[in-house]
Design a protein around this motif. Structure first.
Motif, PDB file in Angstrom:
ATOM      1  N   LYS A   1      60.175   7.575  25.303  1.00 19.75           N
ATOM      2  CA  LYS A   1      60.441   6.383  24.490  1.00 19.75           C
ATOM      3  C   LYS A   1      59.766   5.208  25.173  1.00 19.75           C
ATOM      4  CE  LYS A   1      63.594   8.492  21.854  1.00 19.75           C
ATOM      5  NZ  LYS A   1      63.029   9.117  20.661  1.00 19.75           N
TER       6      LYS A   1
ATOM      7  N   ASP B   1      63.539   3.780  30.134  1.00 22.04           N
ATOM      8  CA  ASP B   1      64.696   3.472  29.300  1.00 22.04           C
ATOM      9  C   ASP B   1      65.698   2.687  30.141  1.00 22.04           C
ATOM     10  OD1 ASP B   1      66.899   3.339  27.721  1.00 22.04           O
ATOM     11  OD2 ASP B   1      66.957   5.473  27.214  1.00 22.04           O
TER      12      ASP B   1
ATOM     13  N   TYR C   1      54.995   6.614  14.230  1.00 24.50           N
ATOM     14  CA  TYR C   1      55.474   6.859  15.596  1.00 24.50           C
ATOM     15  C   TYR C   1      56.579   5.884  16.019  1.00 24.50           C
ATOM     16  CZ  TYR C   1      50.919   9.342  15.882  1.00 24.50           C
ATOM     17  OH  TYR C   1      49.841  10.158  15.670  1.00 24.50           O
ATOM     18  N   GLY C   2      57.291   5.352  15.018  1.00 23.51           N
ATOM     19  CA  GLY C   2      58.333   4.357  15.305  1.00 23.51           C
ATOM     20  C   GLY C   2      59.504   4.893  16.121  1.00 23.51           C
ATOM     21  N   ASP C   3      59.677   6.226  16.149  1.00 25.97           N
ATOM     22  CA  ASP C   3      60.765   6.790  16.963  1.00 25.97           C
ATOM     23  C   ASP C   3      60.394   6.856  18.435  1.00 25.97           C
ATOM     24  OD1 ASP C   3      62.125   7.190  14.653  1.00 25.97           O
ATOM     25  OD2 ASP C   3      61.725   9.358  14.524  1.00 25.97           O
ATOM     26  N   THR C   4      59.086   6.728  18.719  1.00 25.48           N
ATOM     27  CA  THR C   4      58.616   6.775  20.107  1.00 25.48           C
ATOM     28  C   THR C   4      58.383   5.363  20.643  1.00 25.48           C
ATOM     29  OG1 THR C   4      57.561   8.906  19.679  1.00 25.48           O
ATOM     30  CG2 THR C   4      56.797   7.675  21.606  1.00 25.48           C
TER      31      THR C   4
ATOM     32  N   HIS D   1      59.800   1.400  25.228  1.00 27.16           N
ATOM     33  CA  HIS D   1      60.380   0.112  24.849  1.00 27.16           C
ATOM     34  C   HIS D   1      59.361  -0.982  25.158  1.00 27.16           C
ATOM     35  CE1 HIS D   1      63.941   2.669  25.236  1.00 27.16           C
ATOM     36  NE2 HIS D   1      64.551   1.822  24.427  1.00 27.16           N
TER      37      HIS D   1
ATOM     38  N   SER E   1      54.083   2.156  14.582  1.00 25.96           N
ATOM     39  CA  SER E   1      55.046   2.359  13.505  1.00 25.96           C
ATOM     40  C   SER E   1      54.332   2.692  12.191  1.00 25.96           C
ATOM     41  CB  SER E   1      55.931   1.114  13.423  1.00 25.96           C
ATOM     42  OG  SER E   1      56.370   0.906  12.126  1.00 25.96           O
TER      43      SER E   1
ATOM     44  N   ILE F   1      59.660   2.085  20.508  1.00 22.04           N
ATOM     45  CA  ILE F   1      60.911   1.469  20.071  1.00 22.04           C
ATOM     46  C   ILE F   1      60.767  -0.049  20.096  1.00 22.04           C
ATOM     47  CG2 ILE F   1      63.389   1.360  20.513  1.00 22.04           C
ATOM     48  CD1 ILE F   1      62.484   4.236  20.111  1.00 22.04           C
TER      49      ILE F   1
END
Ligand code: AHN
Ligand code: ZN
Length: 334
Positions: A232, A293, A259-262, A234, A255, A264
């Motif tokens: 992830k 994270d 790839y919006g889940d990766t 951020h 996004s 963030i």
């Protein structure tokens, strides 16, 4: 049609299939265009398996710790790969002093595509690996060097695949791929609590003394620890501080690509990494794509600075997510 040109068209087909038509912009920004046709750019398709094999090749040299033969050999290999892809490569050889007084024979590797082009983007990663597995659960390993498949190898693997893509389809802008040395020789976790500026020695050197006088780039993208499955990214806070618009551009591009889940869209932590010195000393706005994270006890992941940072932690799919995002961003630069 002549037979020759039919044959040529057939040969070109797979190449065309390997290109994506994508724009990174948010919707239609060409309002002045009477027909309001959105401008699309051809972006090559990043090959995750190829990037994976580039990580594997680095790891096969063994730990890339300064002052070792594996480090020299891997540096030579990186230079020759980048030359093979048509870049003008310069090596910046340096003697650096680590926090503990060790003299490090180090080398930054700079690969320039279209060196004469005034419009440039900088892509970077560190190519050394950490001399100590100081976060390993087993204390016997605390002074053993790590393979750094993810920490070091992954970012370089993505950049080598980007270089390979550029060799086949040139970008509009010039691209500099800078591989920093001695990022990971920072203070040993078990030796002392705090020591500023012991990390990222190669980038500190380059940012003070770039390979060219008055070096400039629109912005920079640093890739660090980008290969683990389920990573992830951020929005790292130093990046946001110095280069918020670049962070937003890359995260919204990711996004748009799905790839919006990766990537963030939330704040990460402050990570002192190579990009900090590029911002601070060179003044080129540079962002860091890094798996960190702030909510997790492991931060960079359970393999970080342990003997387990090996190929088991590298996912071709994750390399692809990162590589396709960066490719889309740079091919959209005019
Ligand atoms: C610190 O933990 C101080 N910096 C993280 C930078 C880093 C280490 N990247 C890879 N290894
Ligand atoms: Zn590290």
């Amino acid at each position: 049609m002549e037979t020759k040109s039919i044959v040529r068209s057939i040969l070109l087909l797979p190449l065309i299939c390997l290109l994506l038509l994508v724009s990174c912009g948010a919707g239609n920004k060409h309002k002045e265009n009477a027909k309001s046709v959105p401008m699309s750019v051809i972006v090559p398709i990043f090959n995750g398996d190829s990037a994976y094999s580039f990580v594997n090749s680095q790891v096969a040299f063994g730990p890339r710790v300064p002052n070792t033969q594996a480090h020299v050999d891997c540096g030579n290999w990186l230079e020759s790969k980048l030359r093979g892809y048509g870049a003008e490569v310069v090596a910046q050889n340096m003697e650096l002093t680590a926090y503990n007084g060790t003299k490090l024979q180090a080398r930054n590797i700079i690969a320039q595509f279209q060196p004469e082009n005034k419009k440039r983007v900088l892509l970077c990663a560190h190519w050394d690996s950490r001399p100590w597995a100081d976060s390993d659960p087993n204390p016997d390993n605390h002074y053993k060097p790590i393979l750094g498949a993810n920490d070091g190898g992954s970012g370089v693997g993505v950049l080598l695949e980007i270089a390979r893509q550029i060799s086949m389809v040139p970008t509009t802008i010039g691209v500099d791929i800078v591989l920093f040395d001695a990022e990971d020789y920072g203070v040993h976790e078990k030796e002392s609590s705090e020591m500023e500026h012991s990390w990222a020695l190669g980038s500190q050197y380059w940012a003070r003394m770039p390979h060219k006088n008055n070096y400039n780039a629109r912005y920079g993208i640093l890739l660090d620890i980008v290969g683990a499955p389920g990573s992830k990214f951020h929005k790292e806070r130093i990046s946001v501080h110095f280069a918020e618009s670049i962070v937003n551009k890359i995260w919204s591009c990711a996004s748009n690509l799905g790839y919006g889940d990766t990537f963030i869209s939330e704040d990460g932590g402050y990570i002192t990494d190579d990009h900090f010195y590029v911002n601070q000393f060179l003044g080129v706005p540079c962002i860091d794509i890094i798996n960190y994270d702030p909510e997790s006890p492991n931060g960079f992941g359970p393999h970080h600075h342990t003997m387990n940072d090996n190929m088991d932690w590298i996912s071709a799919d994750m390399l692809k997510i990162v590589g396709q995002t960066v490719l889309t961003v740079i091919y959209n630069e005019k």
